[in-house]
Design an enzyme around this catalytic site. Structure first.
Site, short mmCIF file in Angstrom:
data_model
loop_
_atom_site.label_atom_id
_atom_site.label_comp_id
_atom_site.label_asym_id
_atom_site.label_seq_id
_atom_site.Cartn_x
_atom_site.Cartn_y
_atom_site.Cartn_z
N GLU A 232 -16.82 23.91 -10.14
CA GLU A 232 -16.22 23.88 -11.47
C GLU A 232 -16.96 24.72 -12.53
O GLU A 232 -16.34 25.20 -13.47
CB GLU A 232 -16.10 22.44 -11.96
CG GLU A 232 -15.12 21.58 -11.17
CD GLU A 232 -13.68 22.08 -11.29
OE1 GLU A 232 -13.30 22.59 -12.36
OE2 GLU A 232 -12.94 21.99 -10.29
N SER B 81 12.23 -33.08 -0.86
CA SER B 81 11.46 -34.19 -0.29
C SER B 81 9.95 -34.06 -0.49
O SER B 81 9.21 -34.96 -0.11
CB SER B 81 11.74 -34.30 1.20
OG SER B 81 13.12 -34.47 1.40
#
Lengths: 779, 209
Positions: A194, A474
């Site tokens: 870079e 239930s």
């Protein structure tokens, strides 16, 4: 030059300008120039201030990091070599054959060596260290220090990073790293690609521009960028990405100013933490620290050459070179970067060749990063809400240590995903129509160990485990029976309850006439059998005898937070509860009546590791121990001979379980909830559009639940009666006291003092009693 | 091995001899009676406790986990005055805990001694996760929560330990002390007194009076 020759002779046609005008113009120019200079100075001063404020203060909003519970390794742990390998790989450890550094291990069937990473736990830092494990048939047989050979009692592995809390809109996420933690190859390699003159230029580099042009021309395509690292940082940090001259101008001056104020190392460190390296949904991956986890599931320090090269390559375009979506392009870029590394002498020829040979080795799926648990992180956020400001969570880099157990979570996810597909296939339902949610918690401590909010476990939308409140059917029954069993003088587990039709006139003048699921009548049932077979009519009868209010109270004492309508249909589960709350309620039963509010968090620290908050185990006895024991016993009968019995086709017979199925009207909801000695698990299956799907609790949710329990490696339930419970043999026909004279007998727990005292007719003792009496007369 | 209920109970008309019946019983125990646990079955201070009750789910490796399961049926016997046998319950965590848990309890002790109550409770909570039914761990947690002035929680945790201890007087003694102190600190004088009565009772029992 040309212009000068082409220019007409000016002297002759020149107008004579008065001297005063020249002075005036000069003054104007001077004034304008001065104003310009002043404006420019102001501009520079304001830029300078901007830069210094951003750099000196908090540089980044740091999302809170969320960690799973750490794996504890100790002798006696039920974990074999295969399991351990899986655990280590999930943590991003690498099987390297020998210990090469932190995050590596070597393993065979007899034992394992692990180079454990350093980690800052909530209670202090732990240095990296090397350990050796030995296995035996039961799991881990010993743990010792790999260097000294000394025995280690317990070793905490570093916990898995499972997510972060970032703002919804602009979700920048990062894991900060210091420059000295950055591997040399990354640092030098990044600059090689870079910005080669980074340590020589003053913010902008003319040489860099020229070289980039030359290199790119020679390569035929863009290899190097012309911007310096400083310029890139400024662009990322302060500016938008629009390509305007103003922006270029700002960028240039800001770069120069930045260089004036800060050292090269400061700038490079900021760059390494700031640069955009990927996207994960609406979360933007910034900095190499997080990118290393995001792409390779391990810390930066453990990256190998080819992995460093990939990250450096991605800087050029995180989307274009996305290694998950565009692997070929990303590999080309990586290999190019590796060649630059070699060219600059950072790696040698052999290393370059070896690295190029390697695949991308990116972790996780095509879409996202490494494993994430959106439903769980959602629960964490909700628990933190109210205690911390949103900005604390998204900006301050808090470290949140949670209760998530990756093993339980994985078992839950796998079984829900596979189970739904298998159920749909076997029931010939259209694929993808069923939805599901599940929760796994610990018994006693209230830890939420795993949570799944829907079939697509990585989807962070509607969290059914927390938000889908549906009728529990239930699943409510144990609380009706528990309410009855609290009245030891009226009911015991063998009390006979009629299974006869019931018609009730409701306040709305309607007639309510519930039926059993099989629409049959079964004659009088012992209480435990009515629960085990989930008969509706005896349950309603029992509920009416003890009253709606008492049952509602039991539900609340167990942890239900709603206000149930006091109507008889409540006994059959006409209450809407979210799966996580069902886990809370069943957890209270599992813990012998001691309720521990469910918690997903153990500790919170600052980013520096300073403890902020602890969440201690909280317990409160809310239900009486004896009756809870009795109903637990009845729930083990659900599993042994009732609606849960198919579980024993999956889990071994030695595994004592307690549970209950739940089904709602027209088969819209299929539930199963139950527990072992150390785990509570709840599974719901249904459709989002509330349409019937044709599954009962036993045919839908239980299918997933029983496989989940098998995979959790849970400990069996230990049925040890509390002091206020006694056990006695009962004749299963009359429910009276039995002995070996009775052929059909069962050891039943009773509240102490309430066991039947009369002998059943079949009991030998019953026969001998009159004989004894006669003998006494004759004597 | 799974035993079906119906298969296990022969027709009631059969007249089995005692031996056959007991053999049948041993093969046809109800699943819930198939105890593999190392927990004491008979609870009560007057009944001698089994030799090595463990924490149920994590017996000390190598320690004896064998105990005689309570027979399904024991013939009634004349009730004699309770024997004054000092209960053989484990007196310390060493007898029922794994090395990992003991190590964490030791860490907790030193942290507590240094006044680091968060560290102490943290270590004990780790131990609790490894052995969720270890009543010594719960008991120690109660003491640390008391130190941290989390009185309500200290009392509840001590009660939880009592519940799991299933009559182990040594642990109950410590727990009732914590409960008494926690109640006292919360201004519940009567509750504290009741807890203190329990403490005195147990101490008397242990002293053999």
């Amino acid at each position: 030059m040309m212009a000068r020759h082409m220019a007409p002779p000016a002297r002759k046609s020149r107008l004579v300008i008065p001297r005063s005008f020249v002075y005036g113009a000069a003054a104007v120019v001077l004034v304008l120039g001065s104003i310009g200079l002043i404006v420019f100075s102001f501009y520079l001063v304001s830029l300078d201030k901007d830069i210094r404020t951003r750099f000196a203060g908090v540089r980044w909003a740091l999302p809170a990091q969320v960690f799973a519970a750490p794996l504890e390794l100790y002798a006696g742990l039920n974990l074999d070599a295969g399991d351990l390998k899986h655990e280590l790989e999930r943590l991003g450890y690498r099987d390297s054959g020998s210990l090469e550094g932190p995050g590596t291990f070597s393993l065979n069937r007899q034992g394992a060596d692990i180079y454990v990473r350093a980690f800052h736990f909530w209670d202090g830092p732990r240095a990296e260290n090397r350990i050796s494990l030995k296995f035996d048939g039961a799991g881990v047989a010993s743990v010792s220090d790999a260097d000294s050979g000394e025995s280690r009692d317990i070793v905490r592995m570093d916990p898995m990073l499972i997510g972060s809390i970032y703002p919804q809109q602009q979700g920048e996420d990062r894991v900060l790293v210091k420059l000295e933690e950055v591997p040399e190859l990354l640092r030098d390699g990044l600059l090689a690609v870079e910005d080669r003159d980074f340590y020589d230029h003053f913010g902008i580099s003319i040489r860099g521009v020229l070289r980039a042009m030359f290199v790119n021309l020679r390569a035929g395509h863009a290899v190097q960028g012309a911007s310096t690292v400083t310029q890139q940082l400024v662009r990322n940090f302060f500016l938008t990405l629009d390509r305007t001259w103003t922006r270029k101008f700002n960028e240039m001056f800001m770069s120069i100013l930045l260089e004036r104020h800060y050292s090269k190392d400061d700038i490079l460190e900021a760059y390494i933490n700031e640069i955009y390296l990927g996207q994960d949904g609406n979360r933007a991956i910034h900095g190499f620290g997080l990118a290393s986890w995001f792409y390779f599931n391990k810390p930066l320090g453990e990256l190998r050459d080819h992995e460093v090269a990939l990250l450096v390559g991605v800087v050029k375009g995180a989307s274009y070179y996305n290694p998950r979506r565009n692997p070929v392009r990303a590999k080309d870029r990586r290999d190019l970067v590796l060649r630059v590394f070699k060219e600059r002498g950072l790696i040698d020829e052999a290393e370059m060749r070896a690295a190029i040979e390697r695949p991308l080795s990116v972790a996780g799926t095509k879409q996202g990063g490494v494993e994430r648990y959106p439903a769980f992180v959602d629960l964490v956020k909700r628990q933190l809400r109210g205690q911390y400001k949103d900005s604390d969570l998204t900006d301050e880099g808090l470290r949140i240590f949670t209760t998530l157990d990756p093993r339980s979570q994985e078992a839950l996810e796998r079984n829900i995903a596979q189970g739904l597909a298998e159920i749909e296939k076997s029931r010939k339902l259209p694929a993808g129509t069923l939805e599901s949610a599940g929760v796994v918690t610990s018994v006693g401590g209230g830890d939420v160990l795993g949570i799944v909010g829907g079939r697509d476990v990585r989807y962070s939308g509607f969290n059914r485990a927390l938000d889908s409140r549906r009728s529990i059917g239930s699943l409510a029954k144990p609380f009706v029976y528990l309410t009855a069993l609290e009245q030891g003088d009226r009911y015991n587990l063998h009390s006979m309850i009629d299974d006869e039709p019931i018609e009730l006139r409701l306040p709305t003048k309607q007639i309510w006439s519930p039926m059993n699921y099989d629409r049959k009548l079964h004659g009088p049932q012992p209480l435990y059998m009515a629960l085990a077979q989930s008969y509706n009519l005896p349950t309603v009868r029992l509920g009416l005898e003890v009253g709606e209010k008492a049952v509602a109270n039991t539900l609340k004492q167990a942890g239900y937070t709603g206000n149930p309508a006091l109507v008889p249909s409540m006994f059959l589960g006409a209450v809407d509860v979210a799966p996580v709350e069902v886990a809370q309620m069943y957890g209270t039963i599992a813990a012998g009546g001691f309720q521990s509010p469910l918690s997903a968090i153990r500790e919170v620290t600052t980013k520096e590791g300073e403890p902020l908050n602890r969440y201690p185990i909280r317990v409160k006895q809310t239900l009486p121990e004896g009756p809870v024991y009795l109903v637990t016993w009845a729930m083990t009968q659900v599993m042994r001979l009732g609606t849960g019995r198919s579980a024993y086709g999956i889990v071994p017979d030695t595994m004592t379980l307690a549970g209950k199925s739940g089904t709602t009207d027209d088969l819209r909801d299929s539930w199963f909830s139950g527990f072992t000695g150390d785990r509570v698990a709840v599974v719901w299956v249904g459709r989002d559009d509330y349409k019937p799907m044709g599954l009962t609790g036993s045919s839908g949710a239980l299918y997933i639940w029983s496989r989940l329990i098998r995979d959790l490696k849970a400990k069996p339930l230990d049925l040890i009666p509390p002091p206020d419970v006694e056990e006695q043999l009962a004749d299963t026909v009359t429910g009276l006291k039995a002995d070996e004279g009775c052929d059909s007998r069962l050891l039943i727990p009773y509240l102490r003092g309430y066991a039947p005292q009369s002998w059943a007719p079949c009991a030998r003792a019953a026969e001998s009693q009159p004989m004894q009496w006669l003998r006494e007369i004759f004597e | 091995m799974r035993i079906g209920y119906k298969a296990c109970f022969p027709a009631r008309s059969a007249l089995p001899v005692v031996l056959a019946a007991s053999l049948g019983l041993s093969a046809c125990v109800t699943p819930t009676a198939q105890r593999t646990s190392s927990w004491p079955d008979n609870i009560g201070r007057t009944i001698p406790a089994p030799t090595a009750p463990g924490p149920g789910q994590n017996p000390t490796p190598g320690a004896s986990t064998a105990h005689t399961p309570t027979p399904l049926y024991s013939p009634p016997v004349a009730v004699a005055p309770p024997p004054k046998v000092l209960p053989a319950y484990p007196k310390s965590a060493d007898e029922i805990s794994s090395q990992a848990v003991l190590s964490l309890m030791k860490q907790a002790r030193s942290a507590r001694a240094a006044g680091q109550y968060d560290q102490a409770s943290g270590a004990l909570e780790r131990a609790q996760r490894i052995e969720p039914r270890n009543y010594f761990v719960w008991s120690a947690l109660g003491r640390v929560y008391l130190d941290k002035k989390l009185y309500d929680n200290a009392e509840s945790v001590a009660m939880k330990s009592n519940s799991l201890a299933r009559g182990n007087v040594y642990v109950e003694l410590e727990n009732w002390k914590v409960i008494a102190a926690a109640r006292q600190a919360q201004g519940d004088a009567i509750g504290a007194l009741q807890a203190q009565v329990k403490v005195d009772e147990i101490q008397r029992d242990l002293a053999g009076g």
